[in-house]
Design an enzyme around this catalytic site. Sequence first.
Site, short mmCIF file in Angstrom:
data_model
loop_
_atom_site.label_atom_id
_atom_site.label_comp_id
_atom_site.label_asym_id
_atom_site.label_seq_id
_atom_site.Cartn_x
_atom_site.Cartn_y
_atom_site.Cartn_z
N VAL A 174 1.10 -3.75 3.85
CA VAL A 174 1.04 -5.05 4.53
C VAL A 174 2.30 -5.89 4.34
CG1 VAL A 174 -1.45 -5.46 4.79
CG2 VAL A 174 -0.29 -6.13 2.68
N TYR B 63 -3.67 -2.38 -10.22
CA TYR B 63 -3.53 -2.17 -8.77
C TYR B 63 -2.63 -3.24 -8.13
CZ TYR B 63 -5.03 -2.29 -3.85
OH TYR B 63 -5.06 -2.33 -2.48
N SER C 106 0.80 -1.24 0.00
CA SER C 106 0.00 0.00 0.00
C SER C 106 0.82 1.28 0.00
CB SER C 106 -0.93 0.03 1.20
OG SER C 106 -2.00 -0.84 0.99
N TYR D 195 -4.79 3.66 8.09
CA TYR D 195 -6.16 3.13 8.22
C TYR D 195 -6.73 3.43 9.60
CZ TYR D 195 -3.75 0.81 4.47
OH TYR D 195 -2.98 0.56 3.39
N LYS E 129 0.49 3.44 -2.93
CA LYS E 129 -0.71 4.28 -3.11
C LYS E 129 -0.35 5.77 -3.10
CE LYS E 129 -3.74 0.70 -1.14
NZ LYS E 129 -4.47 0.28 0.09
N1 GLN Z 1 -2.30 -5.10 -2.10
C1 GLN Z 1 -2.82 -5.07 -0.75
C2 GLN Z 1 -4.31 -5.30 -0.74
O1 GLN Z 1 -4.97 -4.86 -1.61
C3 GLN Z 1 -2.46 -3.77 -0.13
C4 GLN Z 1 -2.99 -3.61 1.29
C5 GLN Z 1 -2.03 -2.97 2.23
O2 GLN Z 1 -0.83 -2.93 2.02
N2 GLN Z 1 -2.54 -2.53 3.35
O3 GLN Z 1 -4.86 -5.93 0.14
#
Ligand code: GLN
Length: 303
Positions: free
Chosen positions: A257, A191, A64, A239, A67
């Site tokens: 993650v 994505y 993420s 988050y 992003k």
């Molecule tokens: N690619 C992961 C997902 O879509 C990214 C989530 C994350 O890093 N929090 O679940």
Amino acid sequence: MSGLDTILSRLDADIRAENDWGDVAAYIPELAGVDPAQFGIAVATANGQCHVAGDWDTGFSVQSITKIFTLAVALGRSGDQLWHRVGREPSGLAFNSIVQLEQEQGRPRNPFINAGAIVTTDEVLGNRPPREALAEIVQFVRHAAGDENIHINERVAASETSFGHRNFALAHFLAAHDNLRNTPENTLGTYFHHCALEMTTRQLAMAGRFLVDAPGLPRLISTGRIRRLNALMMTCGHYDGSGDFAYRVGLPGKSGVGGGILAIVPGIASVAVWSPGLNRYGNSKKGTEALATLARQMNWSVF
Ligand code: GLN
């Protein structure tokens, strides 16, 4: 050794001595096998130096954290148009939650939860083939880092595609609310691939310099946009753990993650940490602790 080098190597030793690493993300099979007992840190300062410690040179899945780069590219392409499709408020829910999307008619709360990042990716995609949009995102990251040796790990992308039922559910929900221009397959293909970028903490810290806003650092976006991206990282970057991260670290940050976190000390430095074990919010356990200690010792805070 500079003072910062000493602090980083002490931090590394202290983190390893504690031995309570948290659990790696299990829902992406390719990440489930990563050894949690790893820690790396890199600090790229405004004066052009990069200080490192621990497993700083091990590549990890940035997930993420990409992003941020995707959002910068989306805003560069379509400006404030994006905000018709996605909000700017913290969600108070898990990164992959679907409940709010139903309650709020398919307009995701912010561009960092999965639903919002899927919309942002769809905006970057426009009506191009996914490979062109991906090339633009990867090029932005390489340019920011000043490093061509940054690549997507295809195995991680494939692994997430095969088990990406929640993200497919989110994408279909967005489509049902007329908030997806491309097919769920094409948008999610893009994505999953940008999430599967692999970087070392050094590469990530270097790439994060575009958000520091200091003379001499790469200038890829305006000062106003740098401030707004940092504001979003501060309020939404972790988050439902964003408030806790702001309280403990006091810096804008974005987690993934894969166990990485990019934190920005405005005007001073870009910091990347990585430790794959996660806390209950899905953010790096040791990475968060290390950033809290480093910020305290360096007297870094935006407050
Ligand atoms: N690619 C992961 C997902 O879509 C990214 C989530 C994350 O890093 N929090 O679940």
